[in-house]
Design a protein around this motif. Structure first.
Motif, short mmCIF file in Angstrom:
data_model
loop_
_atom_site.label_atom_id
_atom_site.label_comp_id
_atom_site.label_asym_id
_atom_site.label_seq_id
_atom_site.Cartn_x
_atom_site.Cartn_y
_atom_site.Cartn_z
N ASP A 301 -2.26 -3.27 5.78
CA ASP A 301 -1.21 -2.86 6.73
C ASP A 301 0.13 -2.78 6.00
OD1 ASP A 301 -3.13 -2.97 8.66
OD2 ASP A 301 -2.11 -4.44 9.92
N TYR A 302 1.00 -1.95 6.53
CA TYR A 302 2.39 -2.02 6.07
C TYR A 302 3.31 -1.35 7.08
CZ TYR A 302 3.38 2.82 4.48
OH TYR A 302 3.65 4.16 4.41
N TYR A 303 4.58 -1.74 7.00
CA TYR A 303 5.62 -1.06 7.76
C TYR A 303 6.75 -0.76 6.78
CZ TYR A 303 8.06 -5.53 7.68
OH TYR A 303 8.69 -6.67 7.26
N ASP A 304 7.59 0.21 7.13
CA ASP A 304 8.67 0.56 6.22
C ASP A 304 9.84 1.16 7.00
OD1 ASP A 304 9.95 0.77 3.85
OD2 ASP A 304 8.86 2.54 3.13
N ASP A 319 -2.08 1.54 8.63
CA ASP A 319 -3.22 0.62 8.53
C ASP A 319 -4.28 1.30 7.66
OD1 ASP A 319 -5.28 -1.14 8.78
OD2 ASP A 319 -5.46 -0.99 10.96
N VAL A 320 -4.54 0.72 6.49
CA VAL A 320 -5.58 1.25 5.62
C VAL A 320 -6.92 0.62 6.01
CG1 VAL A 320 -6.39 1.41 3.23
CG2 VAL A 320 -3.94 1.55 3.75
N SER A 321 -7.97 1.44 6.06
CA SER A 321 -9.29 0.91 6.43
C SER A 321 -9.70 -0.17 5.43
CB SER A 321 -10.33 2.03 6.43
OG SER A 321 -10.44 2.59 5.14
N GLY A 322 -10.34 -1.19 5.94
CA GLY A 322 -10.76 -2.30 5.09
C GLY A 322 -9.67 -3.33 4.93
N LYS A 323 -9.97 -4.33 4.10
CA LYS A 323 -9.03 -5.42 3.86
C LYS A 323 -9.07 -5.78 2.38
CE LYS A 323 -11.19 -7.70 7.12
NZ LYS A 323 -11.76 -6.58 7.88
N GLY A 324 -8.15 -6.62 1.97
CA GLY A 324 -8.17 -7.12 0.61
C GLY A 324 -7.60 -6.15 -0.40
N VAL A 325 -8.05 -6.30 -1.67
CA VAL A 325 -7.47 -5.57 -2.80
C VAL A 325 -7.61 -4.05 -2.68
CG1 VAL A 325 -7.58 -5.24 -5.30
CG2 VAL A 325 -7.77 -7.54 -4.34
N THR A 439 -0.43 -2.22 14.66
CA THR A 439 -1.76 -1.88 14.12
C THR A 439 -2.82 -2.49 15.03
OG1 THR A 439 -1.84 -3.85 12.70
CG2 THR A 439 -0.87 -1.84 11.77
N ASP A 440 -4.09 -2.12 14.79
CA ASP A 440 -5.16 -2.60 15.68
C ASP A 440 -5.48 -4.08 15.49
OD1 ASP A 440 -6.49 -2.53 13.29
OD2 ASP A 440 -7.81 -0.87 13.82
N GLY A 441 -4.75 -4.73 14.57
CA GLY A 441 -4.92 -6.18 14.45
C GLY A 441 -4.51 -6.90 15.72
N GLY A 489 -10.49 -17.47 14.35
CA GLY A 489 -9.94 -16.95 13.11
C GLY A 489 -9.45 -15.51 13.18
N GLN A 490 -8.41 -15.25 12.41
CA GLN A 490 -7.87 -13.89 12.33
C GLN A 490 -8.79 -13.05 11.47
OE1 GLN A 490 -3.78 -13.70 11.04
NE2 GLN A 490 -3.96 -11.57 10.37
N THR A 491 -9.24 -11.92 12.01
CA THR A 491 -10.20 -11.07 11.30
C THR A 491 -9.59 -9.80 10.75
OG1 THR A 491 -10.86 -10.03 13.38
CG2 THR A 491 -12.14 -11.95 12.66
N ASP A 492 -8.37 -9.50 11.14
CA ASP A 492 -7.74 -8.26 10.66
C ASP A 492 -6.26 -8.51 10.42
OD1 ASP A 492 -7.42 -5.66 9.91
OD2 ASP A 492 -7.83 -4.77 11.87
N ASP A 493 -5.68 -7.63 9.57
CA ASP A 493 -4.23 -7.72 9.33
C ASP A 493 -3.48 -7.53 10.65
OD1 ASP A 493 -4.97 -7.84 6.67
OD2 ASP A 493 -4.63 -5.70 6.33
N LEU A 494 -2.39 -8.28 10.81
CA LEU A 494 -1.61 -8.24 12.05
C LEU A 494 -0.19 -7.78 11.73
CD1 LEU A 494 -1.82 -8.99 15.08
CD2 LEU A 494 -0.96 -11.25 14.47
N THR A 495 0.16 -6.58 12.23
CA THR A 495 1.48 -6.00 11.91
C THR A 495 2.04 -5.28 13.14
OG1 THR A 495 0.67 -5.60 9.66
CG2 THR A 495 2.71 -4.48 10.30
N PHE A 496 3.30 -5.49 13.42
CA PHE A 496 3.94 -4.71 14.48
C PHE A 496 5.46 -4.71 14.30
CE2 PHE A 496 3.55 -9.01 16.16
CZ PHE A 496 4.74 -9.25 16.82
N VAL A 497 6.09 -3.69 14.88
CA VAL A 497 7.55 -3.52 14.83
C VAL A 497 8.03 -3.29 16.26
CG1 VAL A 497 9.46 -2.12 14.00
CG2 VAL A 497 7.48 -2.54 12.51
N VAL A 498 9.10 -3.97 16.64
CA VAL A 498 9.69 -3.82 17.97
C VAL A 498 11.09 -3.23 17.83
CG1 VAL A 498 10.40 -4.98 20.10
CG2 VAL A 498 8.40 -5.83 18.79
#
Length: 503
Positions: A301-304, A319-325, A439-441, A489-498
């Motif tokens: 995930d990222y925001y900018d 949000d990029v599919s998958g997680k990790g590297v 994101t869908d997290g 447990g958290q299973t996905d990246d968690l990102t949001f902007v308000v």
């Protein structure tokens, strides 16, 4: 005349007595001979008959007793010979047992030294060299070949002595995962038949196993006539030490790799957080709050934010599919290209996405993609222009109508279609309006019952907290998600902007 007659009579008497004496002597010899031969005579003088009968009975009796005594002596002698032979045998066995015991004690001492040596060494190659040397010292090994399992393949790691082949066997990791103990035994047995053996040689198969984990196998080739029980005992004891040492070395190696990867991930995580923009607020009348928490060390995930000029402000969430590297690498690539496109031209958000997709399409593998909302806020018109590449709709609170709406335009994820033409939407923001990019997290956060947080809960939280500023609303959203998850447990990246318009 009388004298002559006297002489004749005396002579006759002498002859008679002499003759009688000879007869008596002959009779006595006959009697004695019969007694000696234990043969009974019927013609015995009456005067001697009783004594003769008693004597011959006694002689026969004594002779029988003597024969019995001799027979007993013979039996005793036989028993003595058996006892002697048994003692000699036992003495030989005891001497052999003593030699075996001495060898066992010596081997135990050597095994103890070997154990200390291999367990103090954590380099696998060094351990293997120590092990093979130990086999030659402690057993009658002529040749040794050691194999280890690596990613589904049974690989020859080391041989000692002239081995005719070093080929391994190869399987997929999925196949190996389903192997039974019998499958491993069959593989080891089949591989052992490929050794060329002399007529006097035999191969001993020693699987290396620790707590059910198959590590590999050692083949020891010895002379048949030299393979004794003690060698088999020693080989069995060696296998235990070898298995533990190899397992420890592999675990240590894995730990080193994990530690290195962990250190690298820590560095990558710090870099990733640094490339995210610092907190901004009060830009062009917008109050802004944001949150980012990857499921793993680094995320996709990222925001900018980017200030393009004195009245245009760019906001992006992806949000990029998958997680990790892998996801983080693709995220960094997408962000860098989009950042460059955004800064080097006055293109609309949809045009930026079209160019981004063209540029990185060839670098995205078939199993990966990027969902994204890319937007630009124009202070002059108080309008948020946005384009959607397969991402979640914007959650928008309208102060005038006191309603929460969903806004989106159709678009596929970046990397799906090379020449896709992205559309653009726009939202006129009035004072008090709130926009949540996420994101869908958030929507796919789960609780222990595998229920999802969903979009409706997010809309409800936004509506109930419409009067709060973005930072306060951010905390309420996080609190709502955590309460819903119930420590699951958290299973996905968690990102949001308000965003909240204040003018």
């Amino acid at each position: 005349m009388i004298y002559f007659i006297f002489i004749l009579v005396v002579g006759l008497l002498l002859y008679y007595f002499k003759k009688r004496e000879e007869d008596i002597a002959e009779e006595m010899m006959t009697i004695l001979t019969s007694i000696r031969n234990k043969k009974h005579l019927d013609m015995v003088p009456e005067i001697l008959k009783d004594e003769y009968e008693d004597t011959i009975k006694n002689v026969i009796k004594q002779d029988l007793e003597l024969e019995n005594s001799i027979e007993e002596l013979r039996e005793y002698r036989k028993e003595l010979e058996v006892t002697y032979n048994s003692l000699v045998t036992k003495s030989t066995q005891l001497e052999y047992s003593n030699q075996i015991l001495e060898r066992r004690v010596e081997n135990l001492s050597n095994l103890n030294s070997l154990s200390r040596a291999v367990l103090s060494v954590l380099d696998l190659d060094s351990i293997i060299n120590i092990i093979l040397d130990a086999y030659f010292v402690l057993t009658g090994a002529k040749r040794i070949s050691l194999y280890l399992w690596e990613e589904g393949n049974l690989i020859n790691k080391k041989t000692k002595g002239e081995c005719n082949f070093k080929e391994g066997v190869y399987y997929s990791e999925e196949e190996v995962e389903n192997f039974t103990k019998k499958d491993y035994q069959d593989i080891y047995e089949k591989l052992s038949k490929r050794f060329v053996l002399g007529d006097d040689e035999v191969v001993v198969i020693s699987p290396l196993v620790v707590k059910g984990k198959e590590l590999g196998v050692i083949y020891v080739i010895e002379d048949k006539n030299k393979l004794i029980d003690l060698d088999e005992e020693t080989i069995s004891a060696l296998v235990i030490q070898v298995s533990i040492a190899i397992n420890n070395a592999q675990i240590y190696s894995e730990l080193l790799i994990k530690e290195r990867i962990s250190n690298e991930l820590d560095v990558a995580a710090r870099i990733q957080k640094k490339i995210l923009p610092a907190d901004v607020d009060g830009i062009f009348g917008l109050e802004i709050a944001q949150f980012f928490e990857p499921a793993k060390e680094i995320g996709g995930d990222y925001y900018d934010y980017t200030i393009l000029n004195d009245h245009v402000f760019s906001i992006t969430i992806a949000d990029v599919s998958g997680k990790g590297v892998p996801a983080a690498f693709l995220m960094a690539l997408g962000r860098s290209v989009l950042k460059t496109l955004t800064l080097t031209g006055e293109f609309a958000p949809n045009e930026n996405l079209i160019e981004l997709n063209k540029i990185i399409y060839s670098d995205i593998t078939e199993d990966m993609f990027i969902t994204m909302i890319h937007s630009k806020y124009d202070k002059k018109t108080k309008t948020l222009y946005y384009s959607n590449a397969g991402h979640n709709p914007l959650v928008v609170y309208r102060a005038k109508s006191d309603e929460v709406e969903l806004h989106t335009v159709k678009g596929v994820a970046i990397g799906f279609l090379e020449d896709y033409k992205y559309r653009q939407g726009e939202i006129k923001l009035d004072k008090g309006d709130i926009v949540v990019l996420y994101t869908d997290g958030i929507t796919e956060a789960e609780n222990p019952r595998k229920e999802m947080f969903g979009l409706e809960r997010l809309k409800e939280i936004v509506y109930k907290n419409k009067d709060k500023n973005p930072e306060e609303l951010k905390e309420v959203i996080l609190e709502g998600i955590n309460r819903f998850r119930e420590n699951y447990g958290q299973t996905d990246d968690l990102t949001f902007v308000v965003l909240k318009n204040t003018i």
